[in-house]
Design a protein around this motif. Structure first.
Motif, PDB file in Angstrom:
ATOM      1  N   ASP A 218       0.856  -1.188   0.000  1.00 17.59           N
ATOM      2  CA  ASP A 218       0.000   0.000   0.000  1.00 17.59           C
ATOM      3  C   ASP A 218       0.892   1.239   0.000  1.00 17.59           C
ATOM      4  N   GLU A 219       1.072   1.840  -1.162  1.00 24.39           N
ATOM      5  CA  GLU A 219       2.020   2.940  -1.308  1.00 24.39           C
ATOM      6  C   GLU A 219       1.669   4.138  -0.435  1.00 24.39           C
ATOM      7  N   ALA A 220       0.389   4.448  -0.303  1.00 27.61           N
ATOM      8  CA  ALA A 220      -0.023   5.602   0.502  1.00 27.61           C
ATOM      9  C   ALA A 220       0.344   5.399   1.972  1.00 27.61           C
ATOM     10  N   ILE A 221       0.126   4.197   2.477  1.00 29.95           N
ATOM     11  CA  ILE A 221       0.454   3.909   3.876  1.00 29.95           C
ATOM     12  C   ILE A 221       1.966   3.842   4.069  1.00 29.95           C
ATOM     13  N   ASP A 235       4.744  15.032  17.325  1.00 37.03           N
ATOM     14  CA  ASP A 235       3.811  16.092  16.911  1.00 37.03           C
ATOM     15  C   ASP A 235       3.011  15.690  15.681  1.00 37.03           C
ATOM     16  N   VAL A 236       2.504  14.470  15.648  1.00 37.86           N
ATOM     17  CA  VAL A 236       1.687  14.010  14.533  1.00 37.86           C
ATOM     18  C   VAL A 236       0.257  13.803  15.009  1.00 37.86           C
ATOM     19  N   SER A 237      -0.671  13.921  14.093  1.00 38.78           N
ATOM     20  CA  SER A 237      -2.082  13.743  14.394  1.00 38.78           C
ATOM     21  C   SER A 237      -2.710  12.852  13.338  1.00 38.78           C
ATOM     22  N   LEU A 238      -3.893  12.331  13.646  1.00 36.12           N
ATOM     23  CA  LEU A 238      -4.612  11.516  12.673  1.00 36.12           C
ATOM     24  C   LEU A 238      -4.880  12.323  11.408  1.00 36.12           C
ATOM     25  N   GLU A 239      -5.262  13.554  11.590  1.00 34.85           N
ATOM     26  CA  GLU A 239      -5.528  14.418  10.448  1.00 34.85           C
ATOM     27  C   GLU A 239      -4.267  14.595   9.598  1.00 34.85           C
ATOM     28  N   GLY A 240      -3.142  14.809  10.269  1.00 34.30           N
ATOM     29  CA  GLY A 240      -1.891  14.991   9.544  1.00 34.30           C
ATOM     30  C   GLY A 240      -1.454  13.738   8.809  1.00 34.30           C
ATOM     31  N   MET A 241      -1.602  12.578   9.444  1.00 32.76           N
ATOM     32  CA  MET A 241      -1.217  11.317   8.799  1.00 32.76           C
ATOM     33  C   MET A 241      -2.107  11.025   7.600  1.00 32.76           C
ATOM     34  N   ALA A 242      -3.413  11.217   7.767  1.00 41.73           N
ATOM     35  CA  ALA A 242      -4.340  10.980   6.662  1.00 41.73           C
ATOM     36  C   ALA A 242      -4.053  11.931   5.506  1.00 41.73           C
ATOM     37  N   ARG A 250     -11.226   8.057   7.816  1.00 38.82           N
ATOM     38  CA  ARG A 250     -11.741   6.710   8.062  1.00 38.82           C
ATOM     39  C   ARG A 250     -11.091   5.691   7.122  1.00 38.82           C
ATOM     40  N   THR A 251     -10.892   6.099   5.884  1.00 38.85           N
ATOM     41  CA  THR A 251     -10.228   5.211   4.928  1.00 38.85           C
ATOM     42  C   THR A 251      -8.787   4.963   5.354  1.00 38.85           C
ATOM     43  N   PHE A 252      -8.125   6.031   5.795  1.00 38.37           N
ATOM     44  CA  PHE A 252      -6.743   5.901   6.250  1.00 38.37           C
ATOM     45  C   PHE A 252      -6.639   4.944   7.425  1.00 38.37           C
ATOM     46  N   LEU A 253      -7.528   5.091   8.420  1.00 35.06           N
ATOM     47  CA  LEU A 253      -7.486   4.207   9.588  1.00 35.06           C
ATOM     48  C   LEU A 253      -7.617   2.746   9.186  1.00 35.06           C
ATOM     49  N   ARG A 254      -8.571   2.461   8.311  1.00 34.97           N
ATOM     50  CA  ARG A 254      -8.811   1.084   7.882  1.00 34.97           C
ATOM     51  C   ARG A 254      -7.605   0.520   7.136  1.00 34.97           C
ATOM     52  N   ARG A 255      -7.068   1.303   6.191  1.00 39.50           N
ATOM     53  CA  ARG A 255      -5.947   0.811   5.388  1.00 39.50           C
ATOM     54  C   ARG A 255      -4.659   0.724   6.204  1.00 39.50           C
ATOM     55  N   PHE A 256      -4.456   1.650   7.134  1.00 40.93           N
ATOM     56  CA  PHE A 256      -3.238   1.623   7.944  1.00 40.93           C
ATOM     57  C   PHE A 256      -3.199   0.363   8.798  1.00 40.93           C
ATOM     58  N   ARG A 257      -4.321   0.048   9.438  1.00 40.32           N
ATOM     59  CA  ARG A 257      -4.343  -1.140  10.299  1.00 40.32           C
ATOM     60  C   ARG A 257      -4.215  -2.412   9.476  1.00 40.32           C
ATOM     61  N   ARG A 258      -4.855  -2.439   8.304  1.00 36.59           N
ATOM     62  CA  ARG A 258      -4.760  -3.619   7.456  1.00 36.59           C
ATOM     63  C   ARG A 258      -3.325  -3.826   6.975  1.00 36.59           C
TER      64      ARG A 258
END
Length: 326
Positions: A218-221, A235-242, A250-258
């Motif tokens: 998964d290139e994005a992850i 100093d990272v946040s969910l918003e920043g990572m996504a 929500r898509t980022f969370l699902r793909r990151f964990r997978r």
């Protein structure tokens, strides 16, 4: 009925002036690991496929040695061996920058021995990150690549997606480190025993080594993982990572964990605690300074996370694993 074993490719960059003893030594060490795997009946483990990458006459890189030829190449790790002469000149380093960046972008672990670190540094992948090298080349590395944090007191520095090692003969420990990462501690121990090599790190493994999953495709992850490793996940946040991944949260969370097997918060904790472990092992900073240094404003919260990840309090970890000079 013979079972066909999967293979896991480890490439070695054979550049002009590379120490061929290291190239062939690593190749033999990994062959011994394969032999130990077969003898121990570890059928669920892949066989290590070793490839040598050299400059081709028409430009680019080509494989001129392959222990398990099967067409498609997708290295899980690329090793840059040492040189017996001097630090590589800029013209030589430049010829491999694009290939190293591409391998890294595709999820390969980059690994250097001694002056091999100059190749990774020239690619820009070590900017703002720690690295180690032979003491004789530390000043040159720092002067030529001032954005690299040179830490010569470390014999081997595993920073998740990039591993650098110091000594000219560090390829033995580095090879065993890769065997442990990809095949497990038992096979690494048996390989060392067969070769009559004493591991640099004896006794229980320190907790500073976080081996993230980088081969999920998964290139994005993967882009976010490299960013987190490079920044120390400070100093990272969910918003920043996504946003860095170019994905909705929500898509980022699902793909990151997978892809990684961890929640983003858990992954960041692993990265930060890994950095903290290294400070506890090799510096005299107090717990509060270390907590702040890895991104925790509350030392109490840091202690809780540290214990959750390592099973030890920071002070107990230091007593158990600190280098003698600390």
């Amino acid at each position: 009925m013979t079972t066909v074993r999967d293979t896991l490719e480890i490439g070695i960059l054979v550049y002009p002036g590379a120490q061929m003893a290291a190239v062939h030594g690593i190749t033999d060490l990994l062959a011994v690991a394969n032999r130990m795997s077969v003898e121990l009946g570890a059928q669920e483990r892949p066989l290590l496929r070793v490839t040598h990458w050299c400059e081709a006459e028409g430009g680019g890189l080509a494989v001129n040695f392959d222990t398990h030829p099967q067409g498609v190449h997708q290295p899980r790790a690329i090793i840059i061996p040492p040189s017996l002469t001097q630090a590589p000149v800029p013209e030589l380093l430049e010829r491999f920058c694009g290939d190293l960046r591409q391998w890294h972008r595709e999820g390969a672990l980059l690994v250097s021995v001694c002056v091999g670190v100059f190749f990774i540094a020239a690619s820009g992948l070590l900017d703002g990150r720690p690295a180690t090298t032979h003491w004789n080349f530390a000043q040159s590395l720092a002067e030529r690549f001032p954005q690299v944090r040179v830490e010569t007191h470390l014999p081997l520095l595993d920073d998740g997606d990039i591993i650098t090692s110091a000594g000219l003969m560090a390829w033995t420990e580095l090879g065993l480190n890769l065997v442990e990462r990809f095949l497990g501690a038992t096979l690494a121990t048996e390989t060392a025993r067969f070769l009559a090599v004493e591991r640099v790190q004896v006794g229980p493994r320190a907790g500073s080594v976080f081996s993230p999953c980088l081969d999920h495709g998964d290139e994005a992850i993967l882009k976010v993982q490299h960013w987190l490793q490079g920044s120390g996940a400070k100093d990272v946040s969910l918003e920043g990572m996504a946003g860095h991944a170019g994905l909705e949260e929500r898509t980022f969370l699902r793909r990151f964990r997978r892809a990684t097997g961890l929640k983003p918060t858990e992954y960041c904790q692993q990265v930060r605690v890994g950095r903290a472990c290294r400070m506890l092992e090799f510096t005299n900073r107090n717990i509060e300074q270390i907590a702040w240094g890895v991104g925790y404003q509350d030392p109490g919260a840091f202690r809780k996370v540290f214990h959750k990840v390592t099973g030890l309090a920071p002070s107990d970890y230091r007593k158990r694993f600190a280098a003698p000079s600390v």
